[in-house]
Design an enzyme around this catalytic site. Sequence first.
Site, PDB file in Angstrom:
ATOM      1  CD  GLU A  44      61.380  39.295 -27.052  1.00 30.92           C
ATOM      2  OE1 GLU A  44      60.981  38.400 -26.318  1.00 30.92           O
ATOM      3  OE2 GLU A  44      62.393  39.974 -26.821  1.00 30.92           O
ATOM      4  CG  HIS A  76      69.743  43.825 -22.662  1.00 35.60           C
ATOM      5  ND1 HIS A  76      69.574  45.186 -22.799  1.00 35.60           N
ATOM      6  CD2 HIS A  76      69.109  43.493 -21.513  1.00 35.60           C
ATOM      7  CE1 HIS A  76      68.856  45.637 -21.780  1.00 35.60           C
ATOM      8  NE2 HIS A  76      68.566  44.639 -20.987  1.00 35.60           N
ATOM      9  CE  LYS A 104      59.080  46.147 -21.385  1.00 35.45           C
ATOM     10  NZ  LYS A 104      59.664  45.240 -20.435  1.00 35.45           N
ATOM     11  CG  HIS A 151      73.676  37.125 -22.077  1.00 34.74           C
ATOM     12  ND1 HIS A 151      73.099  36.685 -20.908  1.00 34.74           N
ATOM     13  CD2 HIS A 151      73.987  36.015 -22.782  1.00 34.74           C
ATOM     14  CE1 HIS A 151      73.066  35.362 -20.910  1.00 34.74           C
ATOM     15  NE2 HIS A 151      73.598  34.933 -22.048  1.00 34.74           N
ATOM     16  CG  ASN A 162      66.653  42.139 -26.387  1.00 31.28           C
ATOM     17  OD1 ASN A 162      66.274  42.136 -25.213  1.00 31.28           O
ATOM     18  ND2 ASN A 162      66.152  41.324 -27.298  1.00 31.28           N
ATOM     19  NE  ARG A 177      42.132  25.071 -17.503  1.00 31.18           N
ATOM     20  CZ  ARG A 177      41.436  24.225 -16.739  1.00 31.18           C
ATOM     21  NH1 ARG A 177      40.571  24.687 -15.859  1.00 31.18           N
ATOM     22  NH2 ARG A 177      41.615  22.937 -16.870  1.00 31.18           N
ATOM     23  NE  ARG A 180      58.402  42.812 -24.905  1.00 32.05           N
ATOM     24  CZ  ARG A 180      57.443  42.537 -24.037  1.00 32.05           C
ATOM     25  NH1 ARG A 180      56.231  42.287 -24.446  1.00 32.05           N
ATOM     26  NH2 ARG A 180      57.678  42.519 -22.740  1.00 32.05           N
ATOM     27  CD  GLU A 202      67.349  47.493 -18.726  1.00 29.64           C
ATOM     28  OE1 GLU A 202      66.944  47.812 -19.862  1.00 29.64           O
ATOM     29  OE2 GLU A 202      68.038  46.479 -18.508  1.00 29.64           O
ATOM     30  CG  HIS A 207      70.683  42.715 -15.991  1.00 27.20           C
ATOM     31  ND1 HIS A 207      70.950  41.854 -17.028  1.00 27.20           N
ATOM     32  CD2 HIS A 207      69.703  43.543 -16.428  1.00 27.20           C
ATOM     33  CE1 HIS A 207      70.157  42.132 -18.049  1.00 27.20           C
ATOM     34  NE2 HIS A 207      69.384  43.161 -17.710  1.00 27.20           N
ATOM     35  CE  LYS A 259      59.649  39.325 -23.310  1.00 26.89           C
ATOM     36  NZ  LYS A 259      61.092  39.442 -23.563  1.00 26.89           N
TER      37      LYS A 259
HETATM   38  N1  LIG Z   1      59.449  40.534 -17.126  1.00 19.09           N
HETATM   39  C1  LIG Z   1      60.266  41.313 -17.765  1.00 19.09           C
HETATM   40  O1  LIG Z   1      59.938  41.887 -18.818  1.00 19.09           O
HETATM   41  C2  LIG Z   1      61.635  41.548 -17.206  1.00 19.09           C
HETATM   42  C3  LIG Z   1      62.466  42.553 -17.737  1.00 19.09           C
HETATM   43  C4  LIG Z   1      63.696  42.780 -17.150  1.00 19.09           C
HETATM   44  C5  LIG Z   1      64.096  42.020 -16.058  1.00 19.09           C
HETATM   45  N2  LIG Z   1      63.272  41.044 -15.584  1.00 19.09           N
HETATM   46  C6  LIG Z   1      63.663  40.248 -14.403  1.00 19.09           C
HETATM   47  O2  LIG Z   1      63.739  41.132 -13.295  1.00 19.09           O
HETATM   48  C7  LIG Z   1      64.637  40.575 -12.334  1.00 19.09           C
HETATM   49  C8  LIG Z   1      65.542  41.683 -11.813  1.00 19.09           C
HETATM   50  O3  LIG Z   1      64.745  42.640 -11.179  1.00 19.09           O
HETATM   51  P1  LIG Z   1      65.347  43.684 -10.126  1.00 19.09           P
HETATM   52  O4  LIG Z   1      66.533  44.312 -10.700  1.00 19.09           O
HETATM   53  O5  LIG Z   1      64.220  44.512  -9.645  1.00 19.09           O
HETATM   54  O6  LIG Z   1      65.917  42.712  -8.996  1.00 19.09           O
HETATM   55  P2  LIG Z   1      65.293  42.146  -7.627  1.00 19.09           P
HETATM   56  O7  LIG Z   1      63.858  41.905  -7.734  1.00 19.09           O
HETATM   57  O8  LIG Z   1      66.161  41.008  -7.231  1.00 19.09           O
HETATM   58  O9  LIG Z   1      65.540  43.368  -6.622  1.00 19.09           O
HETATM   59  C9  LIG Z   1      66.867  43.751  -6.329  1.00 19.09           C
HETATM   60  C10 LIG Z   1      67.113  43.821  -4.830  1.00 19.09           C
HETATM   61  O10 LIG Z   1      66.484  44.998  -4.309  1.00 19.09           O
HETATM   62  C11 LIG Z   1      65.654  44.646  -3.202  1.00 19.09           C
HETATM   63  N3  LIG Z   1      64.575  45.628  -3.180  1.00 19.09           N
HETATM   64  C12 LIG Z   1      63.505  45.710  -3.994  1.00 19.09           C
HETATM   65  N4  LIG Z   1      62.820  46.827  -3.742  1.00 19.09           N
HETATM   66  C13 LIG Z   1      63.444  47.458  -2.724  1.00 19.09           C
HETATM   67  C14 LIG Z   1      63.216  48.662  -2.026  1.00 19.09           C
HETATM   68  N5  LIG Z   1      62.221  49.484  -2.367  1.00 19.09           N
HETATM   69  N6  LIG Z   1      64.055  48.989  -1.026  1.00 19.09           N
HETATM   70  C15 LIG Z   1      65.110  48.185  -0.709  1.00 19.09           C
HETATM   71  N7  LIG Z   1      65.397  47.046  -1.344  1.00 19.09           N
HETATM   72  C16 LIG Z   1      64.565  46.692  -2.353  1.00 19.09           C
HETATM   73  C17 LIG Z   1      65.240  43.233  -3.487  1.00 19.09           C
HETATM   74  O11 LIG Z   1      64.788  42.579  -2.313  1.00 19.09           O
HETATM   75  C18 LIG Z   1      66.537  42.658  -4.042  1.00 19.09           C
HETATM   76  O12 LIG Z   1      67.407  42.329  -2.997  1.00 19.09           O
HETATM   77  C19 LIG Z   1      65.374  39.444 -13.027  1.00 19.09           C
HETATM   78  O13 LIG Z   1      64.876  38.220 -12.549  1.00 19.09           O
HETATM   79  C20 LIG Z   1      65.035  39.624 -14.488  1.00 19.09           C
HETATM   80  O14 LIG Z   1      64.997  38.400 -15.198  1.00 19.09           O
HETATM   81  C21 LIG Z   1      62.063  40.806 -16.124  1.00 19.09           C
END
Ligand SMILES: NC(=O)c1ccc[n+]([C@@H]2O[C@H](COP(=O)([O-])OP(=O)(O)OC[C@H]3O[C@@H](n4cnc5c(N)ncnc54)[C@H](O)[C@@H]3O)[C@@H](O)[C@H]2O)c1
Length: 365
Positions: free
Chosen positions: A233, A244, A223, A248, A241, A117, A237, A181, A260, A139
């Site tokens: 949200e 986006h 942020k 999207h 977007n 939990r 918030r 971003e 993305h 999130k």
């Molecule tokens: N929670 C939220 O508010 C929120 C907001 C935006 C996006 N997201 C989520 O975030 C995800 C995308 O995140 P991302 O863009 O970080 O992608 P990711 O986590 O897939 O990382 C991108 C790539 O970079 C590699 N990587 C990470 N750190 C590294 C480093 N220091 N050196 C070398 N390689 C490295 C990873 O292994 C991966 O291959 C999506 O799933 C999306 O839905 C969440």
Amino acid sequence: METISIKLKPKKREVKIYSGTDAFIKASRLVNNVYIKKVVISNPTVWNKWEGYFKEHIKNFTLFLMPDGERFKNYKTVHKIYDFLVSISATRKSLIIAFGGGVIGDIAGFVASTYHRGIPIIHIPTTLLAQVDSSIGGKTGYNLKEGKNLIGSFYQPEFIISDPLFLDTLPQKEFLSGFAEVIKAGCIKDNKLFCLIEKNLEKVIRRDKHVLSNIITKAQKVKINVVQKDEREEGLRAILNFGHTLGHAIEVQKKWRVSHGFAVAAGIAFASFLSYKESGLSEEELLRILKLLKKVGYSLNYNLDKTQLGNVLLKDKKKKEETVEWVLLERIGKAIYGIKIDIEQIVHRIVEFENYLKHRKNFIS
Ligand SMILES: NC(=O)c1ccc[n+]([C@@H]2O[C@H](COP(=O)([O-])OP(=O)(O)OC[C@H]3O[C@@H](n4cnc5c(N)ncnc54)[C@H](O)[C@@H]3O)[C@@H](O)[C@H]2O)c1
């Protein structure tokens, strides 16, 4: 290193972000001193690059590596992590450390919010996107085959350690994807951040630590500011977007072949044009935004199939009723949200935007 605070009103909780050069070295002491049983969740890509450095500073932990990739952000991985936590007798006093990009942060955050939990978690984001965006705001979640992030929770970490050092090994494509971003943050809420990026673009792209650290901290503050006012949200918030909605649609139409951040960058370009037409953004500011995006190397136009666009936009989960809501700019640093524009008008504006880009080619590049 700078310490920034996210003060969350309803529960009077405060989440600190230790941000900037050496943040990892300094804040790792906190991790070692306060938590006895630690579980690091990472992936082989990140771990192979940073294992040695990580172990120098964080002691006594067990490690769970999930496969790298968005497609593993699913319930199977969640259950494997649960099983692992049970196998090592993790309790509510154990700490999860999410060490990686947004995928790791989202899935580890979800596990932390549900195991026993809720157990404590800290985020050590290693991508630019995770540092300025996904690690902040609470999130968490994972994907179903029907769609992204369909299961999730709001769950705040104990704190976040954001160190630009980890970006040293990030591939340029991932870096630029996250950088969209940062530009978004400047557009919606911080004119000074936008100017700083314009002025220092080459240094940012070269990942000059000093400039980068400054820019990351400023984007994080944007942020934080939004999340503090609207954690769940319910209103404001939505401005996060910006870019986006069309972004999207680009991802869907191009079958996820456009990453993305690149899709969001083109979405920012169009949303800025729409803002020029509908919400009073001046043409001078529109051109500054387009110029900056172009200079970074983003494509501003993906020649979308206009006949399909309406369907794609209407399926966007951000839609309400039959209209698509947009986040627009009044000026750089001031966004408004919930602007309803009907689909025919959008398609017309996209065609207009494509022509505009052709005619302004010399101004923009
Ligand atoms: N929670 C939220 O508010 C929120 C907001 C935006 C996006 N997201 C989520 O975030 C995800 C995308 O995140 P991302 O863009 O970080 O992608 P990711 O986590 O897939 O990382 C991108 C790539 O970079 C590699 N990587 C990470 N750190 C590294 C480093 N220091 N050196 C070398 N390689 C490295 C990873 O292994 C991966 O291959 C999506 O799933 C999306 O839905 C969440």
